[in-house]
Write an enzyme that holds these catalytic residues in place. Structure first.
Site, PDB file in Angstrom:
ATOM      1  N   ASP A 127      43.584 -43.897  26.513  1.00 43.63           N
ATOM      2  CA  ASP A 127      43.751 -43.497  24.775  1.00 43.63           C
ATOM      3  C   ASP A 127      42.994 -42.040  24.863  1.00 43.63           C
ATOM      4  O   ASP A 127      42.234 -41.496  24.825  1.00 43.63           O
ATOM      5  CB  ASP A 127      42.013 -44.031  24.725  1.00 43.63           C
ATOM      6  CG  ASP A 127      42.790 -45.723  24.493  1.00 43.63           C
ATOM      7  OD1 ASP A 127      43.314 -45.964  24.475  1.00 43.63           O
ATOM      8  OD2 ASP A 127      41.407 -46.468  25.395  1.00 43.63           O
ATOM      9  N   LYS A 171      48.087 -39.265  24.928  1.00 45.97           N
ATOM     10  CA  LYS A 171      49.594 -39.199  26.147  1.00 45.97           C
ATOM     11  C   LYS A 171      50.176 -39.245  24.135  1.00 45.97           C
ATOM     12  O   LYS A 171      51.394 -37.993  24.391  1.00 45.97           O
ATOM     13  CB  LYS A 171      49.735 -40.125  26.735  1.00 45.97           C
ATOM     14  CG  LYS A 171      48.621 -40.389  28.274  1.00 45.97           C
ATOM     15  CD  LYS A 171      49.229 -40.945  28.978  1.00 45.97           C
ATOM     16  CE  LYS A 171      48.556 -42.367  28.117  1.00 45.97           C
ATOM     17  NZ  LYS A 171      47.329 -42.668  27.807  1.00 45.97           N
ATOM     18  N   GLY A 221      49.050 -48.788  23.415  1.00 42.50           N
ATOM     19  CA  GLY A 221      49.306 -48.566  22.723  1.00 42.50           C
ATOM     20  C   GLY A 221      48.841 -46.663  22.811  1.00 42.50           C
ATOM     21  O   GLY A 221      47.765 -45.927  22.762  1.00 42.50           O
ATOM     22  N   HIS A 222      49.947 -46.122  21.386  1.00 45.95           N
ATOM     23  CA  HIS A 222      50.219 -44.733  21.113  1.00 45.95           C
ATOM     24  C   HIS A 222      50.124 -44.335  20.053  1.00 45.95           C
ATOM     25  O   HIS A 222      50.813 -45.002  19.098  1.00 45.95           O
ATOM     26  CB  HIS A 222      50.619 -43.883  22.198  1.00 45.95           C
ATOM     27  CG  HIS A 222      51.310 -43.980  23.289  1.00 45.95           C
ATOM     28  ND1 HIS A 222      52.299 -43.230  23.895  1.00 45.95           N
ATOM     29  CD2 HIS A 222      50.040 -44.383  24.608  1.00 45.95           C
ATOM     30  CE1 HIS A 222      51.779 -44.137  25.815  1.00 45.95           C
ATOM     31  NE2 HIS A 222      50.589 -43.654  26.228  1.00 45.95           N
ATOM     32  N   GLN A 241      48.555 -46.178  29.602  1.00 46.48           N
ATOM     33  CA  GLN A 241      47.469 -46.306  29.990  1.00 46.48           C
ATOM     34  C   GLN A 241      46.352 -45.132  31.174  1.00 46.48           C
ATOM     35  O   GLN A 241      46.853 -44.456  30.397  1.00 46.48           O
ATOM     36  CB  GLN A 241      46.807 -47.345  30.726  1.00 46.48           C
ATOM     37  CG  GLN A 241      47.192 -49.214  30.033  1.00 46.48           C
ATOM     38  CD  GLN A 241      47.826 -50.128  30.290  1.00 46.48           C
ATOM     39  OE1 GLN A 241      48.599 -50.064  31.257  1.00 46.48           O
ATOM     40  NE2 GLN A 241      47.014 -51.301  30.534  1.00 46.48           N
TER      41      GLN A 241
END
Length: 427
Positions: A13, A16, A40-41, A223
């Protein structure tokens, strides 16, 4: 030629996705190399705001080919939903490729993980319940099903029948659940095969050819290092390595081809789920970080635990990944604080240590040793050059560089792409 990897340097988180989105504009290939739809991004670009779970962030640029590498485990239903939503919003996904060696998440992976977490009770790992761990476990145990298997439906059915027989034994006899239907799963995954066939291939050959042509390749991590199965807070971590070495393995390129490794750090610390976090703040400052930083998981929606920057963990992260530059995100979240703290060591059983313990029991006993610095209490969101930051903000960044042992190539002071101070060009 540049082959660059963007690595989450903390517990994930770190932001990225937006860094990859910015760099992807100049890349010819963007590759997801690890994880699954548990990572998730959030990407904000001229097309809008997007929350991606599996699709590489290069999907927004028509000059770039986006690749889901062999190191990723894919939930076909999630990927299809994501592609459909991108298409609905006008994003062309025809340049997306899927490694034939990427493993698939099957319905039994999700069901078994739910049973396993429930059985652990208050000792549960706190997974996202997406079936990621069981899928990677099957990969290592040689019980996995790969994307390439879908190209031969007769072989796929034979393989599925063998694996499902064993999984149904576990579901029914160990957990007392209902067996899954072979025909139902076979038909469901054949439908995925019909849609995916043109995009499944040996992506390592494509990347090798790109490297030989000296084209820019961007490796998109998922991650964070502190969740790594080897160097993270095991067992409270993830199932595939988010580290720079796995960027090569998870994409099928030689280690010698990787020449830029960007470690992405928040200006403070966050974590989702269970496991030790020495600098966690259960006070108004931690709550302020959570609210100002919108610290809620992209996939899980869970509130993130927040705390001061942990330089002990950061040094370990840099040591095992070999960062060529740091990316410091969310510096602006600290704008209102009169004073800041940085963890420079741990007290463990009455002794000062400067290393990150492998033992969870030891890490839980660690108490942070802080160095205090004055805050700047001025907005940083309009700064576009390092010298435009308040003096104390500059000092804070320089101190992080000293403690981690690497220079900051980028500093984020806001949510938009324009709010990134670039000190080192990658492509």
């Amino acid at each position: 030629m540049t082959v660059a990897a963007v690595i989450g340097a903390q517990w994930g988180d770190e932001g990225k996705g937006r860094i990859v989105d910015m760099l992807a504009e100049k890349a010819m290939y963007v590759v997801r190399f690890s994880g699954g739809d548990n990572a998730g991004h959030t990407v904000v670009n001229p097309h809008g705001e997007f929350k991606l779970r599996l699709t590489p962030s290069g999907i927004f640029y028509q000059a770039a080919t986006s690749i889901i590498g062999n190191g990723v485990v894919i939930n076909p239903a999630v990927l299809n939903t994501e592609i459909d939503e991108l298409n609905r919003r006008g994003i062309n996904t025809s340049r997306l490729l899927i490694s034939d060696r990427a493993h698939l998440i099957m319905p039994y992976h999700i069901i078994i993980e739910e049973y396993e977490e429930k059985a652990l009770g208050d000792k549960a790992i706190g997974t996202t319940l997406k079936g990621i761990g069981p899928a990677f476990a099957d990969k290592v145990a040689r019980n996995g099903i790969r994307a390439g298997d879908l190209l031969d439906k007769a072989y796929f059915k034979e393989r599925l029948a063998t694996v499902l027989k064993a999984k149904n034994q576990i579901i029914t006899k160990v957990y007392g659940g209902q067996p899954l239907s072979l025909d139902k799963i076979y038909k469901q995954y054949c439908a995925y095969a019909d849609r995916w066939t043109p995009f499944i291939c040996d992506t390592s050959l494509i990347l090798q050819a790109a490297i030989e042509r000296n084209e820019a390749v961007l490796m998109e991590g998922a991650q964070g290092v502190l969740l790594d199965p080897e160097y993270g807070t095991y067992p409270f971590g993830t199932s595939s390595s988010p580290m720079s070495a796995n960027a090569c393995l998870g994409a099928g390129i030689p280690p010698t081809s990787l020449n830029e490794i960007l470690g992405v750090f928040k200006a403070y610390q966050t974590r989702v789920g269970a496991g030790p976090m020495p600098t966690e703040l259960n006070d108004k400052t931690g709550e302020m970080m959570r609210e100002r930083g919108h610290e809620f998981g992209t996939v899980s929606g869970r509130a993130r635990r927040c705390g001061w920057f942990d330089a002990v963990a950061a040094r370990m992260s840099a040591r095992v990944n070999g960062y060529t530059a740091l990316v410091i995100t969310k510096l602006d979240i600290l704008d209102t604080l009169p004073n800041l703290k940085i963890c420079t060591g741990y007290m463990l059983d009455g002794k000062l240590i400067s290393y990150f313990p492998a033992s969870i029991a030891a890490l839980e006993r660690c108490r942070p040793v802080y160095e205090e610095m004055p805050g700047w209490q001025k907005p940083t969101d309009n700064a576009r050059k390092f010298k435009e930051l308040p003096v104390n903000a500059q000092r804070y960044v320089k101190r992080l560089e000293e403690l981690v042992g690497c220079s900051a190539g980028m500093i984020s002071v806001g949510k938009s792409r324009e709010q990134i101070i670039v000190r080192k060009e990658i492509f």
